[in-house]
Design a protein around this motif. Structure first.
Motif, mmCIF file in Angstrom:
data_model
loop_
_atom_site.group_PDB
_atom_site.id
_atom_site.type_symbol
_atom_site.label_atom_id
_atom_site.label_comp_id
_atom_site.label_asym_id
_atom_site.label_seq_id
_atom_site.Cartn_x
_atom_site.Cartn_y
_atom_site.Cartn_z
ATOM 1 N N TYR A 73 22.467 52.787 44.717
ATOM 2 C CA TYR A 73 21.558 51.702 44.362
ATOM 3 C C TYR A 73 22.019 50.449 45.092
ATOM 4 C CZ TYR A 73 19.547 54.296 40.377
ATOM 5 O OH TYR A 73 18.891 55.213 39.598
ATOM 6 N N ASN A 90 13.342 58.096 36.758
ATOM 7 C CA ASN A 90 14.677 57.793 37.263
ATOM 8 C C ASN A 90 14.576 57.489 38.747
ATOM 9 O OD1 ASN A 90 17.244 59.277 38.725
ATOM 10 N ND2 ASN A 90 17.844 57.991 37.015
ATOM 11 N N ALA A 91 15.071 56.332 39.158
ATOM 12 C CA ALA A 91 14.913 55.894 40.546
ATOM 13 C C ALA A 91 15.680 56.779 41.527
ATOM 14 C CB ALA A 91 15.366 54.440 40.679
ATOM 15 N N ILE A 103 10.131 52.611 35.883
ATOM 16 C CA ILE A 103 10.925 52.034 36.969
ATOM 17 C C ILE A 103 10.065 51.117 37.838
ATOM 18 C CG2 ILE A 103 12.598 53.911 37.021
ATOM 19 C CD1 ILE A 103 11.114 55.082 39.410
ATOM 20 N N ALA A 163 14.938 49.377 33.421
ATOM 21 C CA ALA A 163 14.115 50.349 34.143
ATOM 22 C C ALA A 163 14.851 51.679 34.223
ATOM 23 C CB ALA A 163 13.791 49.846 35.547
ATOM 24 N N GLY A 164 14.119 52.749 33.958
ATOM 25 C CA GLY A 164 14.697 54.079 34.113
ATOM 26 C C GLY A 164 15.496 54.543 32.913
#
Length: 273
Positions: free
Chosen positions: A157, A111-112, A12, A81-82
């Protein structure tokens, strides 16, 4: 035998976010399906992985990937990402694979949303991940109003160009709650901003980077404003002396509605009085 669809978590931010297993799977599969092949190609080059790349995003039909899996090809699905399939088109690919009885295998990793949650100092026992809010202001308010009574921690997000506007809307709907904003997670300029909704706008002078918003859930000590109905807003303006045309125009602008839509609702209201 059909192939296996691997859902491989990618970094991430920091390239060291990736797991040993993820690197091994990316080296062993036949094909890698990527949200952005240019972005993924840089990741693969760093780890000296040389595999065929195919694009898979919301604009690409997943049928071709399913055909390759049915031919026995093992395919790794990655996002930028993630975890793939979290606020990501990979979710649709998983549904297609399951419908065709194709094995889906998770390769866990960064994981963000959860990374922001565990550093937020807010309640981690129960939470709701809401992902990205809708682009339309009207639809955003509907989602925020629906979430306003949830008692669990809320996670969103958000992109930098919308963050200030979103926080203003959240303050109006949620009231003054504790909040943590995580920015540029696992990158050089990683930052956690912990405050409350009333004061947070002052701390975001020039927002940059990708954001995760973590907000305290509703509880008895938080005064959550009641959702405002646009017809109630119209009637309030009329009671304060505004003329009908001006009230319709102001309400349409405030609630991101067309004037025709507000006018028709007002006519219906007047006919039912």
């Amino acid at each position: 035998m059909t192939g296996i669809l691997y859902l491989v978590a990618t970094p991430i931010g920091n390239l060291e976010d990736i797991t040993f297993r993820a690197v091994r799977i990316l080296r062993e599969v036949d094909i890698i399906a990527a949200e952005d092949t240019r972005h993924t190609r840089k990741l693969l080059a760093h780890f000296e992985i040389h595999k065929p790349l195919i694009r898979y995003d919301e604009f690409v039909d997943g049928a071709k990937i399913i055909e390759l899996l049915q031919e026995g090809k093992n395919i790794a699905c990655v996002s930028d990402a993630g975890l793939p399939a979290i606020s990501d088109p990979g979710a649709d690919l998983v549904k297609l694979a399951v419908e065709k009885n194709i094995q889906v295998c998770p390769i866990p990793g960064a994981n963000a949303a959860l990374s922001a949650l565990i550093c937020s100092a807010l309640d981690t026992t129960k939470f709701t991940f809401a992902g990205f809010l809708p682009k339309s202001a009207k639809n955003r308010l509907e989602v925020l109003n629906e979430l306003s009574t949830h008692k669990e921690t809320l996670i969103f997000y958000e992109a930098p160009h919308r963050i200030k506007k979103i926080l203003e809307e959240m303050q109006k709907v949620f009231g003054n709650r504790k909040i943590c904003i995580a920015r540029e997670l696992t990158k050089i300029h990683e930052e956690f901003i912990r405050a409350d909704l009333n004061s947070l706008a002052e701390k975001l002078d020039e927002p940059r980077g990708e954001f995760v918003i973590v907000i305290e859930g509703c509880n008895a000590e938080i005064e959550t404003p009641a959702p405002e109905n646009f017809l109630d807003a119209y009637q309030k303006l009329i009671s304060e002396g505004a003329d009908k045309k001006s009230a319709i125009r102001e309400v349409a602008q405030k609630f991101n509605l067309s004037r025709r839509e507000v006018y028709n609702a007002v006519v219906d209201l007047e006919n039912n009085l």
